[in-house]
Design a protein around this motif. Structure first.
Motif, PDB file in Angstrom:
ATOM      1  N   VAL A 146       0.836  -1.201   0.000  1.00  0.00           N
ATOM      2  CA  VAL A 146       0.000   0.000   0.000  1.00  0.00           C
ATOM      3  C   VAL A 146       0.872   1.252   0.000  1.00  0.00           C
ATOM      4  CG1 VAL A 146      -1.654   1.350   1.349  1.00  0.00           C
ATOM      5  CG2 VAL A 146      -1.979  -1.112   1.089  1.00  0.00           C
ATOM      6  N   TRP A 147       1.850   1.268   0.887  1.00  0.00           N
ATOM      7  CA  TRP A 147       2.759   2.421   1.013  1.00  0.00           C
ATOM      8  C   TRP A 147       3.564   2.626  -0.268  1.00  0.00           C
ATOM      9  CZ3 TRP A 147       8.246   2.049   1.333  1.00  0.00           C
ATOM     10  CH2 TRP A 147       8.904   3.219   1.732  1.00  0.00           C
ATOM     11  N   LEU A 148       4.123   1.546  -0.795  1.00  0.00           N
ATOM     12  CA  LEU A 148       5.003   1.650  -1.954  1.00  0.00           C
ATOM     13  C   LEU A 148       4.225   1.986  -3.220  1.00  0.00           C
ATOM     14  CD1 LEU A 148       8.003   1.423  -2.515  1.00  0.00           C
ATOM     15  CD2 LEU A 148       7.698  -1.024  -2.939  1.00  0.00           C
ATOM     16  N   SER A 149       3.031   1.431  -3.380  1.00  0.00           N
ATOM     17  CA  SER A 149       2.218   1.714  -4.565  1.00  0.00           C
ATOM     18  C   SER A 149       1.881   3.199  -4.658  1.00  0.00           C
ATOM     19  CB  SER A 149       0.931   0.894  -4.531  1.00  0.00           C
ATOM     20  OG  SER A 149       1.203  -0.482  -4.640  1.00  0.00           O
ATOM     21  N   GLN A 150       1.558   3.801  -3.518  1.00  0.00           N
ATOM     22  CA  GLN A 150       1.242   5.231  -3.511  1.00  0.00           C
ATOM     23  C   GLN A 150       2.460   6.071  -3.887  1.00  0.00           C
ATOM     24  OE1 GLN A 150      -0.264   5.646   0.498  1.00  0.00           O
ATOM     25  NE2 GLN A 150      -2.366   5.258  -0.122  1.00  0.00           N
ATOM     26  N   LEU A 151       3.621   5.688  -3.369  1.00  0.00           N
ATOM     27  CA  LEU A 151       4.835   6.440  -3.666  1.00  0.00           C
ATOM     28  C   LEU A 151       5.238   6.280  -5.131  1.00  0.00           C
ATOM     29  CD1 LEU A 151       6.865   5.702  -0.423  1.00  0.00           C
ATOM     30  CD2 LEU A 151       5.858   7.881  -1.099  1.00  0.00           C
ATOM     31  N   LEU A 152       5.081   5.099  -5.673  1.00  0.00           N
ATOM     32  CA  LEU A 152       5.361   4.891  -7.087  1.00  0.00           C
ATOM     33  C   LEU A 152       4.501   5.810  -7.955  1.00  0.00           C
ATOM     34  CD1 LEU A 152       5.649   0.995  -7.184  1.00  0.00           C
ATOM     35  CD2 LEU A 152       7.416   2.575  -8.001  1.00  0.00           C
ATOM     36  N   GLN A 153       3.217   5.893  -7.627  1.00  0.00           N
ATOM     37  CA  GLN A 153       2.305   6.729  -8.403  1.00  0.00           C
ATOM     38  C   GLN A 153       2.674   8.208  -8.292  1.00  0.00           C
ATOM     39  OE1 GLN A 153      -1.691   5.789  -7.211  1.00  0.00           O
ATOM     40  NE2 GLN A 153      -1.616   3.713  -8.057  1.00  0.00           N
ATOM     41  N   LEU A 154       3.080   8.632  -7.101  1.00  0.00           N
ATOM     42  CA  LEU A 154       3.474  10.026  -6.913  1.00  0.00           C
ATOM     43  C   LEU A 154       4.685  10.393  -7.776  1.00  0.00           C
ATOM     44  CD1 LEU A 154       3.084  10.439  -3.039  1.00  0.00           C
ATOM     45  CD2 LEU A 154       1.734  11.583  -4.813  1.00  0.00           C
ATOM     46  N   GLU A 155       5.533   9.401  -8.059  1.00  0.00           N
ATOM     47  CA  GLU A 155       6.720   9.629  -8.888  1.00  0.00           C
ATOM     48  C   GLU A 155       6.466   9.341 -10.360  1.00  0.00           C
ATOM     49  OE1 GLU A 155       9.520  10.906  -7.973  1.00  0.00           O
ATOM     50  OE2 GLU A 155       9.380  10.866  -5.785  1.00  0.00           O
ATOM     51  N   GLY A 156       5.227   8.982 -10.712  1.00  0.00           N
ATOM     52  CA  GLY A 156       4.889   8.734 -12.106  1.00  0.00           C
ATOM     53  C   GLY A 156       5.140   7.315 -12.579  1.00  0.00           C
ATOM     54  N   PHE A 157       5.275   6.366 -11.646  1.00  0.00           N
ATOM     55  CA  PHE A 157       5.504   4.973 -12.005  1.00  0.00           C
ATOM     56  C   PHE A 157       4.320   4.110 -11.578  1.00  0.00           C
ATOM     57  CE2 PHE A 157       9.773   6.766 -11.197  1.00  0.00           C
ATOM     58  CZ  PHE A 157      10.347   6.541 -12.434  1.00  0.00           C
ATOM     59  N   GLU A 158       4.280   2.882 -12.111  1.00  0.00           N
ATOM     60  CA  GLU A 158       3.269   1.901 -11.743  1.00  0.00           C
ATOM     61  C   GLU A 158       3.966   0.642 -11.232  1.00  0.00           C
ATOM     62  OE1 GLU A 158       0.102   2.520 -11.721  1.00  0.00           O
ATOM     63  OE2 GLU A 158       0.195   4.469 -12.750  1.00  0.00           O
ATOM     64  N   ARG A 159       3.213  -0.180 -10.533  1.00  0.00           N
ATOM     65  CA  ARG A 159       3.792  -1.440 -10.052  1.00  0.00           C
ATOM     66  C   ARG A 159       4.305  -2.291 -11.208  1.00  0.00           C
ATOM     67  NH1 ARG A 159       0.185  -4.989  -6.908  1.00  0.00           N
ATOM     68  NH2 ARG A 159      -1.583  -3.713  -7.522  1.00  0.00           N
ATOM     69  N   GLY A 160       3.619  -2.206 -12.347  1.00  0.00           N
ATOM     70  CA  GLY A 160       4.019  -2.995 -13.504  1.00  0.00           C
ATOM     71  C   GLY A 160       5.359  -2.591 -14.090  1.00  0.00           C
ATOM     72  N   ASP A 161       5.862  -1.409 -13.710  1.00  0.00           N
ATOM     73  CA  ASP A 161       7.177  -0.983 -14.201  1.00  0.00           C
ATOM     74  C   ASP A 161       8.301  -1.783 -13.554  1.00  0.00           C
ATOM     75  OD1 ASP A 161       6.104   1.015 -15.857  1.00  0.00           O
ATOM     76  OD2 ASP A 161       6.040   2.449 -14.202  1.00  0.00           O
ATOM     77  N   VAL A 162       8.020  -2.405 -12.416  1.00  0.00           N
ATOM     78  CA  VAL A 162       9.028  -3.195 -11.694  1.00  0.00           C
ATOM     79  C   VAL A 162       8.990  -4.628 -12.204  1.00  0.00           C
ATOM     80  CG1 VAL A 162       9.767  -4.080  -9.447  1.00  0.00           C
ATOM     81  CG2 VAL A 162       8.865  -1.746  -9.645  1.00  0.00           C
ATOM     82  N   ASN A 163      10.084  -5.087 -12.807  1.00  0.00           N
ATOM     83  CA  ASN A 163      10.150  -6.469 -13.299  1.00  0.00           C
ATOM     84  C   ASN A 163      11.297  -7.265 -12.683  1.00  0.00           C
ATOM     85  OD1 ASN A 163      12.382  -5.388 -14.569  1.00  0.00           O
ATOM     86  ND2 ASN A 163      11.452  -5.366 -16.608  1.00  0.00           N
ATOM     87  N   ASP A 164      11.939  -6.685 -11.677  1.00  0.00           N
ATOM     88  CA  ASP A 164      13.058  -7.365 -11.032  1.00  0.00           C
ATOM     89  C   ASP A 164      13.201  -6.797  -9.623  1.00  0.00           C
ATOM     90  OD1 ASP A 164      15.133  -9.126 -10.792  1.00  0.00           O
ATOM     91  OD2 ASP A 164      16.481  -8.101 -12.191  1.00  0.00           O
TER      92      ASP A 164
END
Length: 265
Positions: A48-66
């Protein structure tokens, strides 16, 4: 993109790396986040915490592949592994294990006791600098690690971290106030009040400890040594000591990215 997770005794740092153009290139850090280490924190809470921070920086969970994890807190590892598999859909690489072995000689009596953060610091420092190295890491403990020109770990020192030292002082002395760790207002080492005296003791006392230990270690090594400092407090001390040849605050994270890149080759 690579999510590098550095789980320390005090904080866990998450860093997102953009891959480099060539195989084996660790890439560069796009953003990083820090959270207090709590082994009871669940994978769901991290997500929950990390998903929100990713979005604030313009990224999505799907951008992480490793994902690669380095930890000195064994109890925190399981929930971080679940975070990677459940929310990012990848099996994380654990620093120091399998294909992500350290890849450096550990020329000490108890190599199995070496903390992941110290090994990662040495990997990153050796990749960036030549010759004999002395790495000082300002964490929960302050560590001094020696790696020779061939890349072998030769040993080091573990000293109480500056925050730990200050906490112990304040806890044990009822009349002493809690103070911020900062450089004193002047270069005088004779304090005129309690707070000044505490700041002098912590700040200049720590510099004197570092300078004394580095001088002794250099004399024992007997060859030219480059001193690399890392950790958040390194920049606080570099203004008043000349023992640092380089200050690299992201050394542990860089070590994680280098280790993961090597495993891909």
């Amino acid at each position: 993109m690579l999510l590098a997770i550095d789980a320390g005794n005090t904080n866990i740092v998450f860093a997102l790396f953009e891959p480099g153009p060539e195989p084996g290139d660790p890439g560069r850090i796009r953003t990083r986040w820090r959270i207090t280490t709590d082994p009871r924190r669940t994978a769901d809470e991290y997500a929950v915490w990390l998903s929100q921070l990713l979005q604030l920086e313009g990224f999505e969970r799907g951008d992480v592949n490793d994902v690669i994890i380095g930890t000195v807190v064994p109890r925190a590892l399981h929930n971080l592994e679940v975070l990677a598999t459940k929310y990012f859909g990848v099996t994380p690489v654990i620093a120091g294990q399998g294909d992500a072995g350290w890849g450096i000689a550990l020329d000490v009596d108890e190599p199995q006791s070496l903390g992941a953060d110290r090994a990662l610091n040495m990997i990153a420092a050796h990749a960036s600098h030549g010759g004999d190295l002395l790495i000082i890491d300002f964490g929960t403990a302050t560590t001094f690690d020696v790696i020779d020109y061939r890349g072998a770990y030769k040993g080091g020192i573990i000293a109480p971290g500056i925050n730990l030292s200050l906490d112990a002082l304040v806890s044990a002395a009822a009349k002493l106030p809690r103070i911020a760790i900062d450089e004193p207002a002047t270069n005088s080492v004779i304090g005129r009040n309690t707070v000044d005296q505490m700041q002098i003791g912590i700040y200049w006392g720590y510099i004197a400890m570092m300078e004394g230990l580095v001088a002794r270690m250099k004399a024992e090594i007997g060859r030219p040594v480059k001193v690399v400092a890392t950790g958040g407090l390194a920049v606080l001390f570099e203004r008043h000591t000349d023992i640092f040849d380089a200050v690299e605050t992201d050394l542990t994270l860089q070590g994680l990215a280098i280790l993961r890149a090597r495993a891909h080759i």
